[in-house]
Design a protein around this motif. Sequence first.
Motif, mmCIF file in Angstrom:
data_model
loop_
_atom_site.group_PDB
_atom_site.id
_atom_site.type_symbol
_atom_site.label_atom_id
_atom_site.label_comp_id
_atom_site.label_asym_id
_atom_site.label_seq_id
_atom_site.Cartn_x
_atom_site.Cartn_y
_atom_site.Cartn_z
ATOM 1 N N TRP A 214 0.823 -1.221 0.000
ATOM 2 C CA TRP A 214 0.000 0.000 0.000
ATOM 3 C C TRP A 214 0.849 1.259 0.000
ATOM 4 N N ALA A 215 2.166 1.150 0.311
ATOM 5 C CA ALA A 215 3.034 2.328 0.409
ATOM 6 C C ALA A 215 3.728 2.596 -0.923
ATOM 7 N N PRO A 216 3.687 3.826 -1.438
ATOM 8 C CA PRO A 216 4.423 4.161 -2.670
ATOM 9 C C PRO A 216 5.921 3.981 -2.448
ATOM 10 N N SER A 217 6.630 3.476 -3.444
ATOM 11 C CA SER A 217 8.063 3.207 -3.280
ATOM 12 C C SER A 217 8.855 4.488 -3.031
ATOM 13 N N TRP A 218 8.452 5.589 -3.632
ATOM 14 C CA TRP A 218 9.207 6.821 -3.444
ATOM 15 C C TRP A 218 9.078 7.337 -2.021
ATOM 16 N N VAL A 219 7.941 7.060 -1.368
ATOM 17 C CA VAL A 219 7.774 7.464 0.032
ATOM 18 C C VAL A 219 8.711 6.658 0.930
ATOM 19 N N ALA A 220 8.801 5.342 0.678
ATOM 20 C CA ALA A 220 9.712 4.504 1.461
ATOM 21 C C ALA A 220 11.155 4.956 1.279
ATOM 22 N N ALA A 221 11.553 5.252 0.030
ATOM 23 C CA ALA A 221 12.917 5.722 -0.234
ATOM 24 C C ALA A 221 13.192 7.033 0.478
ATOM 25 N N LEU A 222 12.185 7.933 0.481
ATOM 26 C CA LEU A 222 12.341 9.220 1.150
ATOM 27 C C LEU A 222 12.517 9.041 2.656
ATOM 28 N N VAL A 223 11.747 8.135 3.245
ATOM 29 C CA VAL A 223 11.854 7.879 4.686
ATOM 30 C C VAL A 223 13.244 7.343 5.029
ATOM 31 N N PHE A 224 13.729 6.379 4.247
ATOM 32 C CA PHE A 224 15.060 5.808 4.508
ATOM 33 C C PHE A 224 16.143 6.870 4.381
ATOM 34 N N MET A 225 16.055 7.690 3.336
ATOM 35 C CA MET A 225 17.056 8.738 3.136
ATOM 36 C C MET A 225 17.046 9.744 4.280
#
Length: 479
Positions: free
Chosen positions: A126-137
């Motif tokens: 359900w989570a957009p991949s770009w949001v996950a990448a942004l959180v990790f960064m």
Amino acid sequence: MKTQTSTGSPTALHRSLTTRQLTMIALGGVIGAGLFVGSGKAIGSVGPGVVLVYLGAGGVIILVMRMLAELAVASPETGSFAAYATRELGPWAGLAVGWLYAYHWCVVVAFEAIAGAAIAVREAPWAPSWVAALVFMALLTGVNLTRVRSFGRFEFWFALIKVTAIVVFIALGALALLGALPGVRPPGLANLTGLGGLFPRGPAPILTALLVVFFSYFGTEVVTLAAGEAQDPAHAVRRAMRSVAWRVLVFYGGSILIVVTLLPWNATQVTASPYTAVLAHLGIPGAAVVMDLIVLTAVLSCLNSGIYSSSRMLYAMSRLGEAPAALSLTTRSGVPVLAVLAASAAGFLAVVANYFLPTAIVFSFLLDSSAAVAVVVYLCIAATQIAGRRRRDREGARLTVRMWGFPYLSCFVVGALITVIGAMAWTPASRQPLALTLVVTTIAVTTGAVWQHRRPRGRHWRVRPPRPVRPLERAEGGE
């Protein structure tokens, strides 16, 4: 607040990393997402003989690390091999390899952010991949913006999880091969000798696999970059390098051997995710989820190390006048904050690209554009060690750590690395990554040569003079 080095000279970086943390940072650099994920591609292209490819390349890496250990123990400092290249080969070499290395890790930061996001999306679609990448960064950039001790702690636990996972994997695999694991029938040597033998596709794919293998090993040199912030740098580097040598052979060779012995090398599950395939074969509940969590840990560890490595290289080059002066500014807690932000910028750009482009396109481009830089950096380290050792021998200097079999093994490493580059040019699948690397390398070397030619004679040896800046402090003094 400024600290004092062991020699009494002031430094903007704080010596906060313990020997234990530095050792785990070195181990964490060995075990990355390239092993857990990239090994599937290597197995699928080479066959069971890929174990020999990993062991052979690992042997070369061990020799390179020994060469680097000789340089680092004699002069532990932030920036390590770029500073050594400047001293032994000339400012052009230091600038070129420093920028190449920083570029590589900036790309890796972006690469790992996207890879981590792809794993997170598998578990939480359900989570957009770009949001996950942004959180990790954002999370790991924040870690690197705090005290270096925070980076050390995070990387220690990341590395511990990866090491534990590999040890458990090898132990379970060994029990299965010995027939001591209930419900698993030992295959014997059928998967190694059958299905076309060790190299069913012939020798050509070996050259392609070498690119994946070298990319997997890259990161062991991070420990020498961290030496400038270690409490006891010479002892810590010496101990960390010793531990890396045999663990490279055990972790990589042992785990890959488990995979290709337990399962057919050409099975779809093996080429897609070899470690997940083995865990599922052994009947481990939730094997895919367990492996995803382990790989995510490896990805975040590489992301954390990438930001650190690139920022410290930019910081060190700035102190030598080989990068913008602003990158040598540090906070009162000893963090080169602008260098950290510059190193993180590539990851945030990847997040933006990931928003507009499919993940696979960004992922493939980043991998191809940086894959061969590792070979060039290792070649520069080898050339630097040869030149430095000859100079020290002429001066009669005593070294506590010496390269084995000098100059023969050192020359062997140079020959092996040149052979890898030549093989890449000969193999169609690796020509594009090699071409991109050569373009970047040519730009870096040309820039270094022009910079050395225009710079007044002797100035390249000077560190930027101290100039306090509030709320930041400019780096000063030697490490």
